[in-house]
Motif scaffolding. Sequence first.
Motif, PDB file in Angstrom:
ATOM      1  N   SER A 416       0.852  -1.190   0.000  1.00 21.27           N
ATOM      2  CA  SER A 416       0.000   0.000   0.000  1.00 21.27           C
ATOM      3  C   SER A 416       0.893   1.246   0.000  1.00 21.27           C
ATOM      4  CB  SER A 416      -0.903   0.003   1.237  1.00 21.27           C
ATOM      5  OG  SER A 416      -1.537   1.267   1.374  1.00 21.27           O
ATOM      6  N   ASP A 419      -0.279   2.994   3.637  1.00 25.26           N
ATOM      7  CA  ASP A 419      -0.299   2.286   4.927  1.00 25.26           C
ATOM      8  C   ASP A 419       0.630   1.092   4.836  1.00 25.26           C
ATOM      9  OD1 ASP A 419      -0.797   0.953   7.297  1.00 25.26           O
ATOM     10  OD2 ASP A 419      -2.998   1.169   7.144  1.00 25.26           O
ATOM     11  N   SER A 421       1.153  -1.178   6.786  1.00 27.75           N
ATOM     12  CA  SER A 421       0.639  -2.436   7.371  1.00 27.75           C
ATOM     13  C   SER A 421      -0.262  -3.196   6.409  1.00 27.75           C
ATOM     14  CB  SER A 421      -0.128  -2.124   8.666  1.00 27.75           C
ATOM     15  OG  SER A 421      -1.339  -1.414   8.375  1.00 27.75           O
ATOM     16  N   MET A 422      -0.425  -2.648   5.194  1.00 23.77           N
ATOM     17  CA  MET A 422      -1.351  -3.279   4.251  1.00 23.77           C
ATOM     18  C   MET A 422      -0.665  -3.516   2.907  1.00 23.77           C
ATOM     19  SD  MET A 422      -4.875  -1.173   5.050  1.00 23.77           S
ATOM     20  CE  MET A 422      -5.806  -2.221   3.974  1.00 23.77           C
ATOM     21  N   ALA A 423      -1.147  -4.610   2.210  1.00 24.56           N
ATOM     22  CA  ALA A 423      -0.668  -4.918   0.856  1.00 24.56           C
ATOM     23  C   ALA A 423      -1.788  -5.626   0.116  1.00 24.56           C
ATOM     24  CB  ALA A 423       0.587  -5.771   0.903  1.00 24.56           C
ATOM     25  N   THR A 424      -1.632  -5.666  -1.191  1.00 21.91           N
ATOM     26  CA  THR A 424      -2.619  -6.346  -2.031  1.00 21.91           C
ATOM     27  C   THR A 424      -1.932  -7.511  -2.745  1.00 21.91           C
ATOM     28  OG1 THR A 424      -3.827  -4.289  -2.395  1.00 21.91           O
ATOM     29  CG2 THR A 424      -4.234  -6.114  -3.934  1.00 21.91           C
ATOM     30  N   SER A 457      -1.577 -16.139   8.948  1.00 22.91           N
ATOM     31  CA  SER A 457      -2.738 -15.306   8.638  1.00 22.91           C
ATOM     32  C   SER A 457      -3.215 -15.665   7.233  1.00 22.91           C
ATOM     33  CB  SER A 457      -2.344 -13.818   8.694  1.00 22.91           C
ATOM     34  OG  SER A 457      -1.886 -13.466   9.971  1.00 22.91           O
ATOM     35  N   THR A 459      -6.604 -15.067   4.105  1.00 19.96           N
ATOM     36  CA  THR A 459      -7.861 -14.455   3.677  1.00 19.96           C
ATOM     37  C   THR A 459      -8.762 -15.547   3.125  1.00 19.96           C
ATOM     38  OG1 THR A 459      -7.134 -14.067   1.407  1.00 19.96           O
ATOM     39  CG2 THR A 459      -6.639 -12.348   3.042  1.00 19.96           C
ATOM     40  N   SER A 471      -6.509  -8.993   0.298  1.00 16.76           N
ATOM     41  CA  SER A 471      -5.888  -7.901   1.058  1.00 16.76           C
ATOM     42  C   SER A 471      -5.130  -8.454   2.255  1.00 16.76           C
ATOM     43  CB  SER A 471      -6.949  -6.921   1.536  1.00 16.76           C
ATOM     44  OG  SER A 471      -7.585  -6.283   0.446  1.00 16.76           O
ATOM     45  N   LEU A 472      -3.843  -8.114   2.344  1.00 22.62           N
ATOM     46  CA  LEU A 472      -3.008  -8.527   3.458  1.00 22.62           C
ATOM     47  C   LEU A 472      -2.994  -7.388   4.479  1.00 22.62           C
ATOM     48  CD1 LEU A 472      -1.866  -9.857   0.728  1.00 22.62           C
ATOM     49  CD2 LEU A 472       0.200 -10.299   2.065  1.00 22.62           C
ATOM     50  N   THR A 473      -3.183  -7.673   5.729  1.00 22.84           N
ATOM     51  CA  THR A 473      -3.212  -6.649   6.790  1.00 22.84           C
ATOM     52  C   THR A 473      -2.290  -7.067   7.919  1.00 22.84           C
ATOM     53  OG1 THR A 473      -5.097  -7.710   7.850  1.00 22.84           O
ATOM     54  CG2 THR A 473      -5.597  -6.015   6.212  1.00 22.84           C
TER      55      THR A 473
END
Length: 504
Positions: A416, A419, A421-424, A457, A459, A471-473
């Motif tokens: 991202s 942010d 802490s986030m990725a796609t 983790s 999805t 979405s990776l968080t």
Amino acid sequence: MAYGNVVTAGLPSVITTALTLSSSDNSLASGGGVVTDEGGAEVTARGICWLPNNATPTTANPKTTDGDRSGAFSSAVTGLLNGTTYYFRAYATNAYGTAYGPYIPLTTKVVPTLSTNTPSISTDRPGVASAGGNITNDGGANITSRGVCWSSTNSSPTIADAHSSDGTGAGNFSSILTGLDASKKYYVRAYATNSAGLAYGNVVTAGLPSVITTALTLSSSDNSLASGGGVVTDEGGAEVTARGICWLPNNATPTTANPKTTDGDRSGAFSSAVTGLLNGTTYYFRAYATNAYGTAYGPYIPLTTKVVPTLSTNTPSISADQPGIVFAGGKITNDGGAGITEKGVCWSSTNSSPTIADSHSSDGSGSGDFTSTLTGLVATKMYYIRAYAKNSAGISYGNITTPALPSVTTGDVTLSGTDISMATGGGNVTNEGGLEVSARGICWSSSTSAPTITNSSFTKDYSRGGIFTSSLTGLKKGNTYYVRAYATNPLGTIYGNVVMFVIP
């Protein structure tokens, strides 16, 4: 005083008269002699004496005693043997000794020489047989009686047993044997009588039947069945009590101890129905016929049964847009020597070896590739699937296949821009494996290079096949992460390739 020469009265003088054989008894003859001069003393004994094969019989040998004194006398000879030359001479005895007449030879007759014809049973009159004989030599005397004698218990039958009377004379003659039990074995021999006595031919027993094997034909609809038969051309010397065909695989000498049919009795043609044949096997068949003398067999005829088809099952695939429908099929590489009458695919979620007793398709006839559509499936269940094909040899099945795990690839990861802490990320379910994909997504971890949905983790991004985005968080600065896509169907979960990225 003077004396003349001294003389003594001499031996008698005797001649031998002709000998004659009895016309009814070859052991008897009549003859005699004549004492023409008693010599110097009274003849006290006279007769004839004889020896076989010797010209000098004496009174020490067989003889008659036929009175005394001079004159003619008659002699009765007994005890002669058949076919023997005897030498006879008259004798006369007085006080000075025994004188002999000249010898006369006499040859006795012989019993007939004959053979026995092989008997055969009447095909239309059980208990009646025909036989006979051939008198090749009458023995020098007229044949006064002839015929055939028989017995089921005496292996050397005589005229004391059952017998026929078939006239007189030499040569061939025929006899009818009546009152026989057609199921029993009989000993038979011809006889003939002349003045020398009674003679018998060789003992014969009626023979085995004669039978031939007729062509065998496989059933066009059932490879385990065939039809054939045979012909009993001659029952031999006793009624045929059983007939049929017998067979063995890969053996040219089947007997009635092996698989057989039983198709009536007596002579003539018969038909046989063969069952229990195995596919792809060469059998040897031959007809048999049994009478009281044993079992005879016809020539063997080979017959090779057909084989069931050879085929394989195609890997099934689930319809992407129609849950509950699967496409499968098969390939028939060998029709087994018979036309393919039916083909298709059978399937079951409970029977790991499905048959056409389970759900199945019917996809026409003929060899080669074919496609089948399986309907009514529950897309979340695992199914066992195999192709089938039928010919006259029966039904055969291909290999059993089951839907496979899905196939999935992992897509690139994009951080991202706002942010950290986030990725796609995401992936692509390229094949559901024959069962509906019920879950898909990505899993990631900074602590293991092989993340799974149980240790990392993850999805859950809908279901079924195709491309998906995730979405990776919860990402942390400075960590290295390992990511891979996953897809789950009723067979399990499969993972794609690992993608690594770092949070700066």
